[in-house]
Scaffold this motif. Structure first.
Motif, mmCIF file in Angstrom:
data_model
loop_
_atom_site.group_PDB
_atom_site.id
_atom_site.type_symbol
_atom_site.label_atom_id
_atom_site.label_comp_id
_atom_site.label_asym_id
_atom_site.label_seq_id
_atom_site.Cartn_x
_atom_site.Cartn_y
_atom_site.Cartn_z
ATOM 1 N N GLU A 171 1.067 -1.382 0.326
ATOM 2 C CA GLU A 171 0.214 0.478 0.408
ATOM 3 C C GLU A 171 0.650 0.971 0.325
ATOM 4 O O GLU A 171 0.915 2.008 -0.829
ATOM 5 C CB GLU A 171 -1.327 0.358 0.887
ATOM 6 C CG GLU A 171 -1.593 1.244 1.038
ATOM 7 C CD GLU A 171 -2.642 1.240 2.649
ATOM 8 O OE1 GLU A 171 -3.228 2.337 2.859
ATOM 9 O OE2 GLU A 171 -2.729 -0.083 3.046
ATOM 10 N N TRP A 172 1.777 1.523 0.912
ATOM 11 C CA TRP A 172 2.876 2.117 0.704
ATOM 12 C C TRP A 172 3.350 2.672 -0.174
ATOM 13 O O TRP A 172 2.999 3.883 -1.408
ATOM 14 C CB TRP A 172 3.940 2.269 2.072
ATOM 15 C CG TRP A 172 5.088 3.345 2.240
ATOM 16 C CD1 TRP A 172 5.083 4.444 1.543
ATOM 17 C CD2 TRP A 172 6.531 3.230 2.324
ATOM 18 N NE1 TRP A 172 6.113 5.176 1.564
ATOM 19 C CE2 TRP A 172 7.253 4.599 2.341
ATOM 20 C CE3 TRP A 172 7.257 1.501 2.780
ATOM 21 C CZ2 TRP A 172 8.524 4.049 3.073
ATOM 22 C CZ3 TRP A 172 8.297 2.002 3.281
ATOM 23 C CH2 TRP A 172 8.679 3.624 3.313
ATOM 24 N N TYR A 173 4.321 1.704 -1.504
ATOM 25 C CA TYR A 173 4.277 1.457 -2.355
ATOM 26 C C TYR A 173 3.269 2.280 -3.924
ATOM 27 O O TYR A 173 3.218 2.779 -4.437
ATOM 28 C CB TYR A 173 5.280 0.502 -2.712
ATOM 29 C CG TYR A 173 6.327 0.191 -4.058
ATOM 30 C CD1 TYR A 173 6.596 1.673 -4.731
ATOM 31 C CD2 TYR A 173 6.660 -0.339 -5.006
ATOM 32 C CE1 TYR A 173 7.793 2.389 -5.507
ATOM 33 C CE2 TYR A 173 6.998 -0.447 -5.577
ATOM 34 C CZ TYR A 173 7.789 1.120 -5.499
ATOM 35 O OH TYR A 173 8.767 1.484 -7.714
ATOM 36 N N LEU A 174 2.237 1.670 -3.236
ATOM 37 C CA LEU A 174 1.087 2.222 -4.444
ATOM 38 C C LEU A 174 0.910 3.184 -3.669
ATOM 39 O O LEU A 174 0.090 4.480 -5.124
ATOM 40 C CB LEU A 174 -0.196 1.566 -4.006
ATOM 41 C CG LEU A 174 -0.332 0.279 -4.570
ATOM 42 C CD1 LEU A 174 -1.557 -0.859 -4.203
ATOM 43 C CD2 LEU A 174 -0.400 0.061 -6.193
ATOM 44 N N LYS A 175 1.323 4.171 -2.542
ATOM 45 C CA LYS A 175 0.560 5.422 -2.726
ATOM 46 C C LYS A 175 1.511 6.690 -3.183
ATOM 47 O O LYS A 175 1.217 7.864 -3.626
ATOM 48 C CB LYS A 175 0.247 5.462 -0.841
ATOM 49 C CG LYS A 175 -0.769 5.113 -0.751
ATOM 50 C CD LYS A 175 -0.768 5.503 0.546
ATOM 51 C CE LYS A 175 -2.384 4.364 1.412
ATOM 52 N NZ LYS A 175 -3.011 5.077 2.556
ATOM 53 N N GLU A 176 3.131 6.377 -3.333
ATOM 54 C CA GLU A 176 3.947 6.740 -3.977
ATOM 55 C C GLU A 176 3.652 6.279 -5.306
ATOM 56 O O GLU A 176 3.919 7.791 -5.682
ATOM 57 C CB GLU A 176 4.500 5.964 -3.531
ATOM 58 C CG GLU A 176 5.519 6.227 -1.992
ATOM 59 C CD GLU A 176 5.916 7.838 -2.251
ATOM 60 O OE1 GLU A 176 6.150 8.597 -2.800
ATOM 61 O OE2 GLU A 176 5.958 8.003 -0.650
ATOM 62 N N LEU A 177 3.249 5.736 -6.078
ATOM 63 C CA LEU A 177 2.915 5.247 -7.402
ATOM 64 C C LEU A 177 1.884 6.226 -8.320
ATOM 65 O O LEU A 177 2.089 6.903 -8.825
ATOM 66 C CB LEU A 177 2.701 3.831 -8.029
ATOM 67 C CG LEU A 177 3.563 2.981 -7.335
ATOM 68 C CD1 LEU A 177 3.659 1.147 -8.235
ATOM 69 C CD2 LEU A 177 4.804 3.561 -8.632
ATOM 70 N N LYS A 178 0.833 6.696 -7.321
ATOM 71 C CA LYS A 178 -0.897 7.413 -7.223
ATOM 72 C C LYS A 178 -0.394 9.041 -7.074
ATOM 73 O O LYS A 178 -0.677 9.412 -8.221
ATOM 74 C CB LYS A 178 -1.272 7.072 -5.949
ATOM 75 C CG LYS A 178 -2.528 7.694 -5.939
ATOM 76 C CD LYS A 178 -3.784 7.760 -4.835
ATOM 77 C CE LYS A 178 -5.395 8.413 -4.679
ATOM 78 N NZ LYS A 178 -5.542 7.849 -3.614
ATOM 79 N N LYS A 179 0.461 9.230 -6.550
ATOM 80 C CA LYS A 179 1.390 10.047 -6.981
ATOM 81 C C LYS A 179 1.582 11.005 -8.327
ATOM 82 O O LYS A 179 1.331 11.843 -8.860
ATOM 83 C CB LYS A 179 2.748 11.177 -6.084
ATOM 84 C CG LYS A 179 2.810 10.740 -4.669
ATOM 85 C CD LYS A 179 3.607 11.139 -3.547
ATOM 86 C CE LYS A 179 3.827 10.635 -2.249
ATOM 87 N NZ LYS A 179 5.078 11.241 -1.668
ATOM 88 N N ALA A 180 1.662 9.820 -9.579
ATOM 89 C CA ALA A 180 2.177 10.597 -10.809
ATOM 90 C C ALA A 180 0.490 10.926 -11.907
ATOM 91 O O ALA A 180 1.185 11.899 -11.706
ATOM 92 C CB ALA A 180 3.277 8.870 -10.981
ATOM 93 N N PRO A 181 -0.028 10.374 -11.446
ATOM 94 C CA PRO A 181 -0.297 8.872 -11.227
ATOM 95 C C PRO A 181 0.042 7.886 -11.438
ATOM 96 O O PRO A 181 0.470 8.293 -13.241
ATOM 97 C CB PRO A 181 -2.010 8.557 -10.923
ATOM 98 C CG PRO A 181 -2.330 9.789 -12.017
ATOM 99 C CD PRO A 181 -1.162 10.616 -12.170
ATOM 100 N N ARG A 182 0.774 6.771 -11.836
ATOM 101 C CA ARG A 182 1.017 5.265 -13.101
ATOM 102 C C ARG A 182 0.342 4.121 -13.080
ATOM 103 O O ARG A 182 -0.166 3.257 -13.748
ATOM 104 C CB ARG A 182 2.105 5.867 -12.312
ATOM 105 C CG ARG A 182 3.054 6.307 -13.092
ATOM 106 C CD ARG A 182 4.546 6.473 -12.573
ATOM 107 N NE ARG A 182 4.996 6.998 -11.124
ATOM 108 C CZ ARG A 182 5.741 7.263 -10.860
ATOM 109 N NH1 ARG A 182 7.280 6.150 -10.623
ATOM 110 N NH2 ARG A 182 6.253 7.848 -9.580
#
Length: 232
Positions: free
Chosen positions: A64-75
């Motif tokens: 979930e942590w990594y997904l939230k980082e990816l969502k910042k793009a979002p990708r």
């Protein structure tokens, strides 16, 4: 099931977690739709489904942590599906696609990816590999495997705990020279896996890292992010 204690007693190879799952609620990110039976779901309007548990003390948290980082793009466009452990939803193969009825997992079309480390590496290659060489992706894989196959078991065993703590000196030396763990020098699945496990194990098996000044600053910087705080 893997309770909070199971975090350190359960499977450590690439981060298997048992079924912790919140009442079949589905948190769409960002597309909303009704989730069909897990094993019969092959038509998807999002990239994948992320199956996790209802409690925040399993290895699904690092994904979930990594997904939230990816969502910042979002990708990544995905559905988050929480299964309710108290209602044994994780044991229902109509709701949980994991072959061993655990969490977390990703369902991509009709394929299932399980073990949290494998999820991190899939997300890295699929959504966060731009600008990275095959060598750097290999570096990232090495650290994800080290966290789960070497550091985790080593810190749990009293016989190897001291030497495992000393091995953190390697990371201390690396982050003295750069911001992140690999030569990519950006946040990757390697940082997620290593920092998550260091902080997670400390909750159950206290160990002293005070002499690793650079390591401590690195961990503190990553765990102060909103993505981490909202996931753990």
């Amino acid at each position: 099931m893997e309770t909070s204690l199971g975090f350190v007693q359960g499977s450590l190879m690439l981060g298997s977690t048992h079924g912790f799952v919140s009442s079949a609620a589905i948190n769409r990110v960002p597309v909303a739709k009704t989730a069909p039976s897990a094993r019969n779901s092959v038509v998807m309007n999002t990239d994948f489904k992320f199956y996790r548990g209802s409690l925040n003390n399993t290895r699904a948290n690092q994904v979930e942590w990594y997904l939230k980082e990816l969502k910042k793009a979002p990708r990544a466009d995905y559905d988050e599906i929480r299964l309710d452990t108290k209602q044994s939803e994780h044991k229902d193969n109509r709701k949980n696609p994991h072959p061993f009825m655990k969490v977390p997992s990703l369902m991509v079309g009709d394929a299932v990816i399980f073990e949290s480390g494998a999820l991190l590496l899939y997300l890295q290659r699929k959504y966060d590999s731009q600008g990275l060489s095959e060598l750097q992706l290999g570096e990232i894989s090495s650290w994800v495997f080290w966290a789960n196959a070497s550091f985790g078991p080593g810190i749990i065993s009293e016989r190897t705990r001291e030497s495992t703590v000393e091995s953190l000196g390697v990371i201390d030396a690396i982050v003295a020279k750069r911001q992140y763990l690999t030569s990519a020098d950006r946040l990757t699945a390697a940082d997620i896996a290593v920092v998550y496990l260091i902080e997670g194990v400390k909750k159950f098996i206290p160990f002293d890292t005070s002499k690793f000044t650079n390591l401590n600053k690195y961990v503190q910087r990553l765990t102060s992010s909103d993505s981490y705080k909202s996931s753990i």
